[in-house]
Enzyme design. Structure first.
Site, PDB file in Angstrom:
ATOM      1  N   GLU A 192       0.875  -1.176   0.000  1.00  0.00           N
ATOM      2  CA  GLU A 192       0.000   0.000   0.000  1.00  0.00           C
ATOM      3  C   GLU A 192       0.915   1.230   0.000  1.00  0.00           C
ATOM      4  OE1 GLU A 192      -2.809   0.322   3.233  1.00  0.00           O
ATOM      5  OE2 GLU A 192      -3.581   2.208   2.394  1.00  0.00           O
TER       6      GLU A 192
ATOM      7  N   ARG B  52       5.854 -13.151   9.379  1.00  0.00           N
ATOM      8  CA  ARG B  52       6.503 -11.873   9.097  1.00  0.00           C
ATOM      9  C   ARG B  52       7.831 -11.785   9.841  1.00  0.00           C
ATOM     10  NH1 ARG B  52       2.667  -7.836   8.826  1.00  0.00           N
ATOM     11  NH2 ARG B  52       4.162  -6.226   9.364  1.00  0.00           N
TER      12      ARG B  52
ATOM     13  N   LYS C 298       4.623   0.195  10.027  1.00  0.00           N
ATOM     14  CA  LYS C 298       4.631   1.438   9.254  1.00  0.00           C
ATOM     15  C   LYS C 298       4.113   2.617  10.074  1.00  0.00           C
ATOM     16  CE  LYS C 298       3.598  -0.041   4.561  1.00  0.00           C
ATOM     17  NZ  LYS C 298       2.452  -0.126   3.651  1.00  0.00           N
TER      18      LYS C 298
HETATM   19  P1  ATP Z   1      -0.124  -1.926   6.554  1.00  0.00           P
HETATM   20  O1  ATP Z   1      -0.472  -2.006   7.988  1.00  0.00           O
HETATM   21  O2  ATP Z   1       0.029  -0.545   6.051  1.00  0.00           O
HETATM   22  O3  ATP Z   1      -0.927  -2.835   5.657  1.00  0.00           O
HETATM   23  P2  ATP Z   1       2.031  -3.693   5.869  1.00  0.00           P
HETATM   24  O4  ATP Z   1       3.358  -3.747   6.567  1.00  0.00           O
HETATM   25  O5  ATP Z   1       1.184  -4.881   5.778  1.00  0.00           O
HETATM   26  O6  ATP Z   1       1.338  -2.471   6.562  1.00  0.00           O
HETATM   27  P3  ATP Z   1       1.835  -3.506   3.002  1.00  0.00           P
HETATM   28  O7  ATP Z   1       2.223  -2.374   2.135  1.00  0.00           O
HETATM   29  O8  ATP Z   1       0.426  -3.913   3.013  1.00  0.00           O
HETATM   30  O9  ATP Z   1       2.317  -3.116   4.445  1.00  0.00           O
HETATM   31  O10 ATP Z   1       2.774  -4.747   2.731  1.00  0.00           O
HETATM   32  C1  ATP Z   1       3.124  -5.213   1.463  1.00  0.00           C
HETATM   33  C2  ATP Z   1       3.560  -6.647   1.546  1.00  0.00           C
HETATM   34  O11 ATP Z   1       4.684  -6.767   2.418  1.00  0.00           O
HETATM   35  C3  ATP Z   1       2.483  -7.533   2.100  1.00  0.00           C
HETATM   36  O12 ATP Z   1       2.391  -8.682   1.285  1.00  0.00           O
HETATM   37  C4  ATP Z   1       2.946  -7.861   3.476  1.00  0.00           C
HETATM   38  O13 ATP Z   1       2.480  -9.107   3.885  1.00  0.00           O
HETATM   39  C5  ATP Z   1       4.451  -7.816   3.347  1.00  0.00           C
HETATM   40  N1  ATP Z   1       5.055  -7.468   4.641  1.00  0.00           N
HETATM   41  C6  ATP Z   1       4.798  -6.403   5.402  1.00  0.00           C
HETATM   42  N2  ATP Z   1       5.486  -6.447   6.551  1.00  0.00           N
HETATM   43  C7  ATP Z   1       6.220  -7.588   6.531  1.00  0.00           C
HETATM   44  C8  ATP Z   1       7.135  -8.216   7.428  1.00  0.00           C
HETATM   45  N3  ATP Z   1       7.448  -7.664   8.599  1.00  0.00           N
HETATM   46  N4  ATP Z   1       7.690  -9.385   7.060  1.00  0.00           N
HETATM   47  C9  ATP Z   1       7.404  -9.926   5.880  1.00  0.00           C
HETATM   48  N5  ATP Z   1       6.552  -9.408   4.983  1.00  0.00           N
HETATM   49  C10 ATP Z   1       5.947  -8.245   5.294  1.00  0.00           C
END
Ligand code: ATP
Ligand code: MG
Length: 556
Positions: free
Chosen positions: A36, A262, A272
């Site tokens: 996002e 994660r 974030k």
């Molecule tokens: P938000 O709360 O804004 O959704 P988010 O960290 O999930 O935060 P996204 O932009 O939705 O952010 O994440 C993009 C991709 O990165 C998603 O597929 C998510 O699962 C993956 N991702 C985010 N944080 C992690 C993490 N700590 N470890 C592994 N993958 C991650």
């Protein structure tokens, strides 16, 4: 890098893909990275990027970059741009153009109409508070909304009018009609569209209704022909909804959602929202502050794409908890830099040395890297006045001390053996200068009749250039700064996470471009700052990572 650097490490997702290719379920794979655009990417995203793009490369498939842009209030072009820069910098290229969930807004709308026509979605107008009450709890089934049994015609009419802007924000939602008694709360008639009059970075004011993430994500995946939709474990409970949506609309593709755990890295945070707070409240200088776990912060600090990719490989992919010590990251970065960074000398905390028998001393040519002659050589000059590191001298040496002390000898790196004859004190009694002599017979050879164990680095004062050197340390003082629900993570910010010193460097780095990597011998790996370093005039180095502790053993 380790010798098997090219061999992919197997994990459960690869096993799934192998069997899908073998059974003929798929002839090639398509993955995607779906951020996002509401912030900068962090080290957790790097893991996900390496996984999704890495699989596509290994299996000669494709990986899309798709922005999940369904929350217009929080999204911006700046974020979208930074994300593309970060993915490319990490060494990956998405298939075709960047994709946006908003590209599919019309199709998403049409599929919602299809659900309504089948009696599988309805317009609800419970207040958010009522909605919560009707939803039930983990132990208690929910209750049907009084609006649940509206006719198809009424729902179609209301949904059209929602789209046309006839209703106030938040006054109505479109919900999937699934099961209010489901043990999985995500299946209790989740909202799939909401009214939100917000300017969208791509569609402007064209829409005042926006699809919800869970509804958007699966359809976007299917429209792009994604084969394996890889996401983090918190979406495991959403998988039944992912499947329900795709099973109930007319769409020829049904990707398989696969969850992995994660990444959480000790001594930092991967939320974030909290990273945004650090930036907004100016606890750091920006998203790319070298202490931030963002990709742009790691880049500015001097981490390399190769090092980060190696880290991602080492931490592996699984469904079990993935809390990783910073040492794993630092080890991967060090290993990569060890092979690519030329070595020079720098002084962080200078102590002046005067050579009393300097006449006739010569500069010596030295390799930039002991194992990489192709990095070239430079002359290491020497002159009457030198700088050494203040803590390489001890008047009262601890036992086992191999560095300089009164009456003792050390080897000056790439130069002569030097003896300390006298310590000069300032008015306060502090040692302000050493008077030393060199053994002229030791340039490039061992001294006669005695062993000199210690080697210290030094600079010729008249040749050295001043440099701003930024010593970075961990941003937080505890391994899990956001683990304690009672305490604010900001309490654990390390007040010593940044120390700026005015040090000295070898003149040979004068024209180094921004983002040049060096090993400063015995001190660590450093990188010229991307933003503030100006070749030839203002030298600014960021400490990327210290050297491993065994340095002294190996080099003396
Ligand atoms: P938000 O709360 O804004 O959704 P988010 O960290 O999930 O935060 P996204 O932009 O939705 O952010 O994440 C993009 C991709 O990165 C998603 O597929 C998510 O699962 C993956 N991702 C985010 N944080 C992690 C993490 N700590 N470890 C592994 N993958 C991650
Ligand atoms: Mg997310």
């Amino acid at each position: 890098m380790s010798s098997n650097a090219q061999a992919p490490v197997s994990h459960f997702i690869r096993t799934i893909i192998d069997s899908d290719l073998e059974s003929g379920k798929h002839s090639a794979i398509v993955t995607r990275f779906p951020p996002e655009p509401n912030g900068y990417l962090h080290v957790g995203h790097a893991k996900s990027i390496c996984l999704n793009f890495g699989l596509a490369l290994d299996y000669k498939g494709k990986c899309n970059l798709r922005f999940d842009d369904t929350n217009p209030e929080k999204e911006s072009d700046e974020y979208a741009q930074s994300i593309q820069d970060d993915v490319r910098w990490l060494g990956f290229q998405w298939d075709g153009d960047v994709r946006w969930a908003s590209d599919y807004f019309q199709q998403l709308y049409d599929f919602a109409v299809e659900l309504i026509k089948q009696g599988k979605a309805y317009v609800d107008e419970l207040t958010p508070e009522q909605m919560r009450q009707y939803r039930g709890t983990l132990t208690q089934a929910g209750e049907n909304s009084p609006y649940r049994e509206r006719s198809v015609e009424e729902n179609l009419d209301l949904f059209t009018r929602m789209k046309n802007g006839e209703f106030a924000d938040g006054s109505k939602v479109l919900r999937a009609k699934i099961d209010m008694a489901s043990p999985n709360i995500n299946m209790r008639d989740p909202a799939i569209y909401r009214i939100r009059r917000a300017h969208h970075i791509r569609t402007g004011n064209q829409w005042c209704i926006y699809p919800m993430y869970d509804y958007t994500h699966c359809i976007s995946d299917a429209l792009e022909g994604i084969t394996h939709s890889i996401c983090t474990l918190e979406f495991e409970d959403h998988r039944p909804l992912y499947d329900w949506v795709l099973d109930n609309i007319t769409i020829p593709c049904h990707p398989q959602q696969i969850e992995f755990s994660r990444l959480e890295l000790h001594y930092t945070i991967t939320s974030k929202r909290k990273l945004l707070q650090l930036v907004n409240e100016k606890h750091v200088s920006g998203w790319d502050d070298p202490r931030m776990p963002t990709i742009s912060g790691m880049r500015r600090r001097g981490y390399t794409p190769e090092g980060i990719r190696e880290f991602a490989k080492r931490i592996g992919v699984s469904k079990s908890e993935n809390i990783v010590d910073m040492a794993v990251m630092e080890g991967a970065i060090r290993e990569d830099l060890e092979a690519r960074a030329p070595r020079v000398m720098a002084i962080i905390n200078p102590l002046k040395v005067t050579l009393t028998n300097f006449a006739g001393a010569q500069a010596r040519e030295a390799d930039f890297h002991p194992n990489h002659p192709e990095f070239g050589k430079r002359f290491v000059p020497i002159s009457r006045e030198l700088f050494i590191e203040a803590d390489d001298f001890a008047e009262v040496p601890p036992s086992g001390w191999k560095r300089l002390t009164l009456g003792g000898e050390v080897r000056l790196r790439h130069s002569y053996v030097m003896r300390c004859d006298e310590a000069v004190r300032d008015a306060a009694g502090k040692v302000s200068e050493l008077r030393c002599s060199i053994d002229h017979d030791t340039l490039g050879k061992n001294p006669e009749g005695r062993k000199v164990k210690g080697v210290i680095h030094f600079l010729s004062r008249e040749h050295a250039l001043p440099a701003e050197i930024r010593l970075y340390d961990r941003l937080f003082t505890v391994p899990e700064p956001d683990a304690d629900k009672e305490k604010n993570f900001l309490e654990f910010i390390n007040p010593e996470s940044l120390t700026v010193v005015h040090g000295w460097v070898e003149a040979v780095v004068r024209d180094a471009a921004p983002e040049s990597h060096y090993q400063f011998e015995r001190l660590g790996y450093f990188c010229t700052d991307r933003r503030e370093h100006q070749p030839g005039s203002k030298l600014v180095f960021n400490r990327t990572v210290t050297l491993r502790d065994s340095w002294t053993k190996e080099h003396t």
